[in-house]
Design a protein around this motif. Structure first.
Motif, PDB file in Angstrom:
ATOM      1  N   ARG A   1       0.832  -1.219   0.000  1.00 34.67           N
ATOM      2  CA  ARG A   1       0.000   0.000   0.000  1.00 34.67           C
ATOM      3  C   ARG A   1       0.857   1.256   0.000  1.00 34.67           C
ATOM      4  N   CYS A   2       1.929   1.243   0.774  1.00 36.18           N
ATOM      5  CA  CYS A   2       2.828   2.403   0.822  1.00 36.18           C
ATOM      6  C   CYS A   2       3.430   2.667  -0.558  1.00 36.18           C
ATOM      7  N   LEU A   3       3.909   1.614  -1.194  1.00 35.88           N
ATOM      8  CA  LEU A   3       4.508   1.764  -2.530  1.00 35.88           C
ATOM      9  C   LEU A   3       3.467   2.211  -3.553  1.00 35.88           C
ATOM     10  N   ASP A   4       2.248   1.686  -3.413  1.00 37.11           N
ATOM     11  CA  ASP A   4       1.170   2.124  -4.298  1.00 37.11           C
ATOM     12  C   ASP A   4       0.833   3.599  -4.068  1.00 37.11           C
ATOM     13  N   ASP A   5       0.793   4.002  -2.795  1.00 34.46           N
ATOM     14  CA  ASP A   5       0.430   5.385  -2.463  1.00 34.46           C
ATOM     15  C   ASP A   5       1.402   6.396  -3.058  1.00 34.46           C
ATOM     16  N   VAL A   6       2.682   6.044  -3.137  1.00 31.41           N
ATOM     17  CA  VAL A   6       3.672   6.982  -3.687  1.00 31.41           C
ATOM     18  C   VAL A   6       3.945   6.717  -5.171  1.00 31.41           C
ATOM     19  N   HIS A   7       3.193   5.807  -5.745  1.00 31.36           N
ATOM     20  CA  HIS A   7       3.299   5.486  -7.177  1.00 31.36           C
ATOM     21  C   HIS A   7       4.710   5.015  -7.547  1.00 31.36           C
TER      22      HIS A   7
ATOM     23  N   ALA B   1      15.646  10.661   1.892  1.00 30.72           N
ATOM     24  CA  ALA B   1      15.257  11.973   1.359  1.00 30.72           C
ATOM     25  C   ALA B   1      14.398  11.785   0.110  1.00 30.72           C
ATOM     26  N   ILE B   2      14.778  10.826  -0.717  1.00 26.95           N
ATOM     27  CA  ILE B   2      13.970  10.515  -1.904  1.00 26.95           C
ATOM     28  C   ILE B   2      12.612   9.979  -1.474  1.00 26.95           C
ATOM     29  N   ALA B   3      12.600   9.095  -0.473  1.00 27.83           N
ATOM     30  CA  ALA B   3      11.334   8.540   0.022  1.00 27.83           C
ATOM     31  C   ALA B   3      10.430   9.646   0.564  1.00 27.83           C
ATOM     32  N   VAL B   4      10.994  10.555   1.352  1.00 27.71           N
ATOM     33  CA  VAL B   4      10.218  11.668   1.897  1.00 27.71           C
ATOM     34  C   VAL B   4       9.658  12.511   0.759  1.00 27.71           C
ATOM     35  N   THR B   5      10.481  12.793  -0.237  1.00 25.93           N
ATOM     36  CA  THR B   5      10.031  13.568  -1.398  1.00 25.93           C
ATOM     37  C   THR B   5       8.886  12.871  -2.119  1.00 25.93           C
ATOM     38  N   MET B   6       8.999  11.549  -2.280  1.00 23.44           N
ATOM     39  CA  MET B   6       7.918  10.802  -2.935  1.00 23.44           C
ATOM     40  C   MET B   6       6.623  10.901  -2.132  1.00 23.44           C
ATOM     41  N   HIS B   7       6.720  10.837  -0.814  1.00 21.75           N
ATOM     42  CA  HIS B   7       5.527  10.953   0.028  1.00 21.75           C
ATOM     43  C   HIS B   7       4.924  12.352  -0.071  1.00 21.75           C
ATOM     44  N   ILE B   8       5.761  13.367  -0.098  1.00 20.62           N
ATOM     45  CA  ILE B   8       5.262  14.741  -0.222  1.00 20.62           C
ATOM     46  C   ILE B   8       4.563  14.926  -1.560  1.00 20.62           C
ATOM     47  N   ARG B   9       5.204  14.454  -2.634  1.00 25.04           N
ATOM     48  CA  ARG B   9       4.599  14.609  -3.969  1.00 25.04           C
ATOM     49  C   ARG B   9       3.266  13.891  -4.079  1.00 25.04           C
TER      50      ARG B   9
ATOM     51  N   ASP C   1       1.048  12.060   0.705  1.00 31.16           N
ATOM     52  CA  ASP C   1       0.911  10.984   1.687  1.00 31.16           C
ATOM     53  C   ASP C   1       1.743  11.383   2.895  1.00 31.16           C
ATOM     54  N   LEU C   2       1.137  12.160   3.790  1.00 29.74           N
ATOM     55  CA  LEU C   2       1.888  12.753   4.886  1.00 29.74           C
ATOM     56  C   LEU C   2       1.592  12.093   6.230  1.00 29.74           C
ATOM     57  N   GLY C   3       1.159  10.862   6.186  1.00 27.64           N
ATOM     58  CA  GLY C   3       0.829  10.134   7.407  1.00 27.64           C
ATOM     59  C   GLY C   3       2.017   9.369   7.976  1.00 27.64           C
ATOM     60  N   ARG C   4       1.717   8.197   8.501  1.00 26.09           N
ATOM     61  CA  ARG C   4       2.709   7.384   9.200  1.00 26.09           C
ATOM     62  C   ARG C   4       3.899   7.028   8.319  1.00 26.09           C
ATOM     63  N   ASN C   5       3.677   6.681   7.074  1.00 21.89           N
ATOM     64  CA  ASN C   5       4.787   6.287   6.191  1.00 21.89           C
ATOM     65  C   ASN C   5       5.744   7.450   5.942  1.00 21.89           C
ATOM     66  N   PHE C   6       5.197   8.645   5.795  1.00 21.34           N
ATOM     67  CA  PHE C   6       6.032   9.845   5.650  1.00 21.34           C
ATOM     68  C   PHE C   6       6.882  10.055   6.896  1.00 21.34           C
ATOM     69  N   ARG C   7       6.242   9.967   8.065  1.00 19.23           N
ATOM     70  CA  ARG C   7       6.967  10.153   9.327  1.00 19.23           C
ATOM     71  C   ARG C   7       8.040   9.086   9.521  1.00 19.23           C
ATOM     72  N   ASN C   8       7.730   7.848   9.135  1.00 24.35           N
ATOM     73  CA  ASN C   8       8.726   6.772   9.247  1.00 24.35           C
ATOM     74  C   ASN C   8       9.943   7.053   8.370  1.00 24.35           C
ATOM     75  N   ALA C   9       9.709   7.478   7.131  1.00 17.52           N
ATOM     76  CA  ALA C   9      10.817   7.770   6.224  1.00 17.52           C
ATOM     77  C   ALA C   9      11.667   8.919   6.758  1.00 17.52           C
ATOM     78  N   ALA C  10      11.004   9.957   7.254  1.00 19.62           N
ATOM     79  CA  ALA C  10      11.745  11.103   7.804  1.00 19.62           C
ATOM     80  C   ALA C  10      12.546  10.690   9.037  1.00 19.62           C
ATOM     81  N   ALA C  11      11.946   9.894   9.904  1.00 18.80           N
ATOM     82  CA  ALA C  11      12.637   9.455  11.121  1.00 18.80           C
ATOM     83  C   ALA C  11      13.830   8.564  10.793  1.00 18.80           C
ATOM     84  N   LEU C  12      13.680   7.678   9.817  1.00 21.64           N
ATOM     85  CA  LEU C  12      14.804   6.807   9.453  1.00 21.64           C
ATOM     86  C   LEU C  12      15.916   7.587   8.756  1.00 21.64           C
ATOM     87  N   GLY C  13      15.569   8.618   8.012  1.00 18.88           N
ATOM     88  CA  GLY C  13      16.603   9.481   7.425  1.00 18.88           C
ATOM     89  C   GLY C  13      17.400  10.197   8.499  1.00 18.88           C
TER      90      GLY C  13
END
Length: 116
Positions: free
Chosen positions: A34-40, A82-90, A93-105
């Motif tokens: 679902r996460c990968l689908d959400d960010v296309h 950083a790429i993952a965060v950018t994909m979520h922003i584009r 998708d600013l929920g849990r997956n965005f926060r996880n990517a930012a936290a892991l970065g």
């Protein structure tokens, strides 16, 4: 050869996270799919996730004895997230997956300090 990172537990924890993430990307669980689908995420990116994450985990652990490799791996992980965060922003998708990517970065950046 002596272990040069100090402390080593953040390195080991981040490497473990990368290996577990590689395993769940091999045959994506529903949440990952679902996460990968959400960010296309395109099919090529999906196929590369497992080898990238295995390489990241290995680079972190090898960095315990070759510090510049650990620092380089952390820098690559910061770029990856950083790429993952950018994909979520584009994808707005600013929920849990965005926060996880930012936290892991951020975590990857902090773990690099263990090698210095």
């Amino acid at each position: 050869m002596p272990i040069l990172a100090d402390p080593i537990w953040p390195v080991a924890l981040l490497a473990t996270i990368q290996y577990v993430d590689a395993a769940v990307c091999w045959r994506p669980v529903d949440a990952v799919r679902r996460c990968l689908d959400d960010v296309h995420a395109p099919p090529l990116v999906r196929r590369l996730l497992t080898p990238i994450k295995i390489a990241a985990g290995s680079g972190l652990l090898l960095g315990l004895v070759v510090p510049y490799l650990g620092v380089l791996t952390c820098a690559a992980l910061v770029a990856y997230f950083a790429i993952a965060v950018t994909m979520h922003i584009r994808a707005r998708d600013l929920g849990r997956n965005f926060r996880n990517a930012a936290a892991l970065g951020l975590t990857s950046a902090l773990v690099s300090l263990c090698y210095l």
